[in-house]
Design a protein around this motif. Structure first.
Motif, short mmCIF file in Angstrom:
data_model
loop_
_atom_site.label_atom_id
_atom_site.label_comp_id
_atom_site.label_asym_id
_atom_site.label_seq_id
_atom_site.Cartn_x
_atom_site.Cartn_y
_atom_site.Cartn_z
N LEU A 106 34.21 -31.11 3.99
CA LEU A 106 33.45 -30.05 4.66
C LEU A 106 34.01 -28.67 4.30
N TYR A 107 35.32 -28.53 4.27
CA TYR A 107 35.92 -27.24 3.89
C TYR A 107 35.57 -26.90 2.44
N LEU A 108 35.67 -27.92 1.59
CA LEU A 108 35.32 -27.70 0.17
C LEU A 108 33.88 -27.24 0.04
N SER A 109 33.03 -27.87 0.86
CA SER A 109 31.61 -27.55 0.82
C SER A 109 31.36 -26.10 1.21
N PHE A 110 31.97 -25.64 2.30
CA PHE A 110 31.72 -24.26 2.75
C PHE A 110 32.40 -23.23 1.84
N LEU A 111 33.59 -23.57 1.35
CA LEU A 111 34.26 -22.63 0.44
C LEU A 111 33.47 -22.51 -0.87
N SER A 112 33.03 -23.66 -1.41
CA SER A 112 32.25 -23.63 -2.65
C SER A 112 30.92 -22.91 -2.44
N SER A 113 30.33 -23.16 -1.27
CA SER A 113 29.06 -22.49 -0.96
C SER A 113 29.25 -20.98 -0.93
N GLY A 114 30.36 -20.56 -0.32
CA GLY A 114 30.66 -19.13 -0.25
C GLY A 114 30.85 -18.53 -1.64
N VAL A 115 31.61 -19.24 -2.47
CA VAL A 115 31.88 -18.75 -3.83
C VAL A 115 30.56 -18.69 -4.63
N GLY A 116 29.81 -19.81 -4.58
CA GLY A 116 28.53 -19.86 -5.31
C GLY A 116 27.54 -18.84 -4.78
N GLY A 117 27.50 -18.71 -3.45
CA GLY A 117 26.59 -17.75 -2.83
C GLY A 117 26.90 -16.33 -3.25
N LEU A 118 28.19 -15.98 -3.27
CA LEU A 118 28.58 -14.63 -3.70
C LEU A 118 28.21 -14.39 -5.16
N PHE A 119 28.43 -15.44 -5.98
CA PHE A 119 28.07 -15.33 -7.39
C PHE A 119 26.57 -15.09 -7.54
N GLY A 120 25.79 -15.86 -6.76
CA GLY A 120 24.33 -15.73 -6.82
C GLY A 120 23.86 -14.35 -6.39
N VAL A 121 24.47 -13.83 -5.32
CA VAL A 121 24.07 -12.50 -4.84
C VAL A 121 24.50 -11.43 -5.86
N ALA A 122 25.67 -11.65 -6.49
CA ALA A 122 26.10 -10.71 -7.53
C ALA A 122 25.10 -10.68 -8.68
N VAL A 123 24.60 -11.88 -9.01
CA VAL A 123 23.57 -11.97 -10.06
C VAL A 123 22.32 -11.21 -9.62
N LEU A 124 21.95 -11.41 -8.35
CA LEU A 124 20.78 -10.71 -7.80
C LEU A 124 20.95 -9.20 -7.91
N ILE A 125 22.14 -8.72 -7.60
CA ILE A 125 22.38 -7.28 -7.60
C ILE A 125 22.48 -6.72 -9.03
N LEU A 126 23.30 -7.40 -9.84
CA LEU A 126 23.63 -6.83 -11.16
C LEU A 126 22.62 -7.15 -12.25
N PHE A 127 22.07 -8.37 -12.18
CA PHE A 127 21.25 -8.80 -13.32
C PHE A 127 19.77 -8.98 -12.99
N THR A 128 19.32 -8.36 -11.93
CA THR A 128 17.91 -8.53 -11.53
C THR A 128 16.93 -8.28 -12.70
N PRO A 129 17.01 -7.15 -13.36
CA PRO A 129 16.00 -6.92 -14.41
C PRO A 129 16.05 -7.93 -15.58
N PRO A 130 17.22 -8.17 -16.22
CA PRO A 130 17.21 -9.10 -17.38
C PRO A 130 16.87 -10.53 -17.00
N ILE A 131 17.41 -11.04 -15.87
CA ILE A 131 17.14 -12.44 -15.50
C ILE A 131 15.67 -12.62 -15.15
N ALA A 132 15.13 -11.69 -14.42
CA ALA A 132 13.71 -11.79 -14.07
C ALA A 132 12.85 -11.76 -15.34
N ARG A 133 13.24 -10.92 -16.28
CA ARG A 133 12.48 -10.86 -17.54
C ARG A 133 12.56 -12.19 -18.29
N MET A 134 13.77 -12.74 -18.36
CA MET A 134 13.96 -13.99 -19.10
C MET A 134 13.16 -15.14 -18.45
#
Lengths: 514, 165
Positions: A106-134
């Motif tokens: 359970l701890y691994l699950s929430f820690l990994s979720s946090g890490v993955g979630g932050l990565f995903g939001v960073a992608v949303l913030i930083l790479f919105t235009p290129p990823i959406a285009r691709m």
């Protein structure tokens, strides 16, 4: 720059309370079998109507993020995914719980979720235009092959039964054809009025996963089988953090896969989780440990499914195309406030858009912290006797199936599918490929039909679907995935035979000694 | 022990599903609409054939083919060494069926309460006592009250009301 300007706007007492409330509520809703993130968000949409648009979206965003992670609690403890995104969490999370490592899982699950979630939001913030285009450059042929690739992955997941895994996936694809064809307006396989609208994913998911589990619980009433209990121990959190640090490849790969899949409209956390698990297994030095309760499996799946949350919003916010079913419900949350997705959302309503995106960063921390705190006490839920679980889960399944469309037909479909799955599961058929086929079916067929129309006006079907760089890469991935699964099955069967021969020889030796 | 009859039944069903689906597709007049499902059915037939071949090879390797032997039900179908609780599973299935079909008429909360209580009373292997039944009724009431407060009061979700709540 706009993001930084509005980042601090989400630190008002009310907004922080909404984020915490959304995170806790989302975890609990995600943990309830049959209550998916889509449903959790859908239930809340009407309530945000009376709120300020930014506050309403903050609540929905927090619930969305936390419900995806909260689904791992039931996946790990009772082998029922709380959300579609947690299907692959069961493969190693539940075996870990069975080995007495539920707290760590359970701890691994929430820690990994946090890490993955932050990565995903960073992608949303930083790479919105290129990823959406691709993602938007993917034509029908590429999307069709991507859906087929998703189905071939199941062959690897149904360990030891590639043929049955592929058959179940095909059956799921066939189930997705039930109802009216959206392109030609023709009804297919409609032998009852309740099938006219096709099979909705949520009732099917509940039926396919929960009903067999309920019957398994009924079979084992009086025996302590599936229910996993644990007592919080000191040092487990540190141990889980250590696992995260020791396995950077798993969460980096999971986060990248999740972000990529999340940005593609139609694909979601469930596909990302399954693909991340499959790829993680293939790149691991100890693939034979997958499915037996290895932390690597949990880390890769949970980081990937939460990494889809941010990127799934890219096509939604920039072009109005939801990247996942939950994003589609979020679209409703935008529309009831008169906010129309598109470039104007970032100019005319920049305060709402950027505050919402900024709140997603804070929501990841709230989800990870409160997830760890809540999971410490999840053993209380697990001490409930099987017989109570049977009754309660059945009622929640019926309630969950009904409330999606306020339809009794959905309840009956859920019940019938569940019963069929229960009988099939006794013959080594797994529900995951069926669900994957059902989810990817419309994506595959829709893009196949559109591709066919385009091909007829061009160079023909073969040329359209079998040429092009992306097509060739995805087709090659399909072939590799099936080939690898067959090889793994052959290898496993050879190992089993060798083990059986050894056991026979040992028995014969002990008998002769006796 | 080879569970031959179970595997034969499984293979038959694997062939039957795509065959029935193809037969149902015959009624559709628009060819393009049946293109995708038709090819899925062909794929399923190929997979069913591979499964049948695997079954034949498997049976052939374990013992020489002797059809009457294969057509025998074997123990694993009944749940292996632990006897399959036919009565309990049957009762659970019956209760669920009645609950699902009566919900719209009786109402979600009343039917849910009755289902919860009856499940606890009928499926519990422990000897029933009046005190135990009372405790179970209280548990069922508390659970349904929580569901009511959470979903109907707080979230305002529409549920079938039927003759009662």
């Amino acid at each position: 720059m706009d993001f930084i300007t509005y980042f601090f706007a989400c630190f008002t007492p009310l907004k922080i309370a909404l984020m915490i409330g959304g995170a806790v509520g989302g975890i609990l809703l995600g943990a309830a079998p049959g209550l998916s993130p889509t449903m959790a968000v859908a239930l809340l949409v009407p309530f945000t109507f009376h709120m300020d648009p930014a506050e309403g979206l903050i609540l929905l965003g927090a619930v969305y993020t936390a419900a995806v992670a909260g689904g791992s609690i039931t996946a790990i403890l009772i082998n029922i995914p709380g959300a579609p995104a947690n299907i692959a969490t069961m493969f190693d999370g539940h075996p870990m719980a069975r080995k007495g490592k539920a707290e760590k899982a359970l701890y691994l699950s929430f820690l990994s979720s946090g890490v993955g979630g932050l990565f995903g939001v960073a992608v949303l913030i930083l790479f919105t235009p290129p990823i959406a285009r691709m993602a938007m450059e993917f034509g029908p042929a590429e999307l069709f092959w991507l859906a087929i690739f998703g189905v071939t992955v199941i062959a690897g997941l149904s360990s030891g039964t590639v043929v049955k895994g592929l058959y179940a996936g095909s059956f799921g694809l066939l189930l997705s054809c039930i109802g009216e064809n959206p392109v030609y307006g023709v009804e297919r396989f409609v032998f009852s009025d309740m099938l006219t609208g096709g099979i909705s994913i949520i009732p099917a998911l509940i039926g396919l996963f929960a009903i067999p589990q309920i019957f398994t619980l009924v079979e084992t009433i009086g025996q302590a089988l599936e229910k996993q209990s644990f007592k919080a121990q000191k040092g487990v959190l540190r141990e889980a953090l250590g696992e995260i640090i020791r396995h950077p490849r798993q969460w980096i790969m999971g986060s990248v896969v999740g972000s990529f899949i999340g940005a593609i409209p139609g694909a979601g956390g469930q596909v990302a989780g399954l693909i991340a698990y499959d790829q993680s297994k293939k790149m691991s030095r100890t693939p034979e440990l997958y499915g037996t309760g290895t932390p690597e499996g949990v880390i890769s799946v949970e980081s990937s499914n939460n990494a889809t949350v941010g990127p799934a919003l890219i096509p939604l916010l920039t072009m109005g195309i939801p990247g996942s079913p939950t994003a589609a419900v979020l679209l409703g949350g935008l529309l009831i406030h008169g906010l129309f997705p598109g470039p104007e959302l970032f100019t005319k309503h920049a305060d709402v858009a950027y505050t919402f995106i900024a709140s997603m960063v804070v929501a990841q921390f709230a989800m990870a912290i409160f997830g760890i705190m809540i999971s410490r006490y999840s053993h209380i839920v697990m001490n409930i006797p099987n017989i109570f679980m049977v009754a309660a889960v059945t009622i929640l399944c019926v309630y969950g199936s009904y409330s999606v469309q306020n339809s009794m037909d959905d309840v009956i479909i859920m019940f019938c599918l569940g019963l069929c799955m229960y009988l099939s599961s006794r013959n080594s058929f797994s529900p995951a490929p069926v669900v994957l086929g059902l989810i990817l079916g419309p994506l595959a067929e829709d893009n196949f039909s559109r591709g066919k129309i385009i091909a007829q006006t061009g160079d023909g079907l073969a040329s359209y679907f079998l040429t092009g760089g992306v097509n060739m890469v995805v087709i090659a991935l399909c072939a590799i995935s099936i080939g690898w699964s067959i090889y793994s099955e052959w290898k496993m069967s050879r190992n089993n035979e060798a083990r059986r021969a050894q056991a026979t020889a040992a028995t014969a030796a002990s008998l002769s000694e006796a | 022990m080879i569970n031959a009859r179970k595997r034969l039944l499984e293979t038959t069903v694997m062939f039957a599903i795509p065959v029935v689906a193809l037969w149902m597709l015959d009624d559709i007049s628009v060819d393009d609409a049946k293109f995708f499902p038709k090819y899925i059915c062909y794929g399923m037939l190929i997979l069913a054939s591979i499964n049948a071949l695997q079954l034949w090879l498997y049976l052939n390797r374990i013992r020489p083919i002797s059809w009457p032997t294969f057509l025998r039900w074997s123990l694993p179908f009944k749940g292996g060494p632990v006897p399959f609780p036919v009565r309990r599973v049957g009762m659970a299935l019956g209760l669920m069926t009645v609950y699902v079909f009566a919900m719209e008429t009786v109402g979600f909360y009343l039917s849910g309460f009755l289902f919860f209580l009856l499940s606890l009373l009928v499926l519990d292997p422990a000897k029933p006592t009046p005190a135990g039944a009372g405790r179970k009724a209280v548990n069922a009431l508390i659970f349904m009250a929580v569901v009511y407060v959470l979903f109907s009061v707080m979230l305002g979700v529409v549920i079938p009301s039927g003759i009662a709540l």
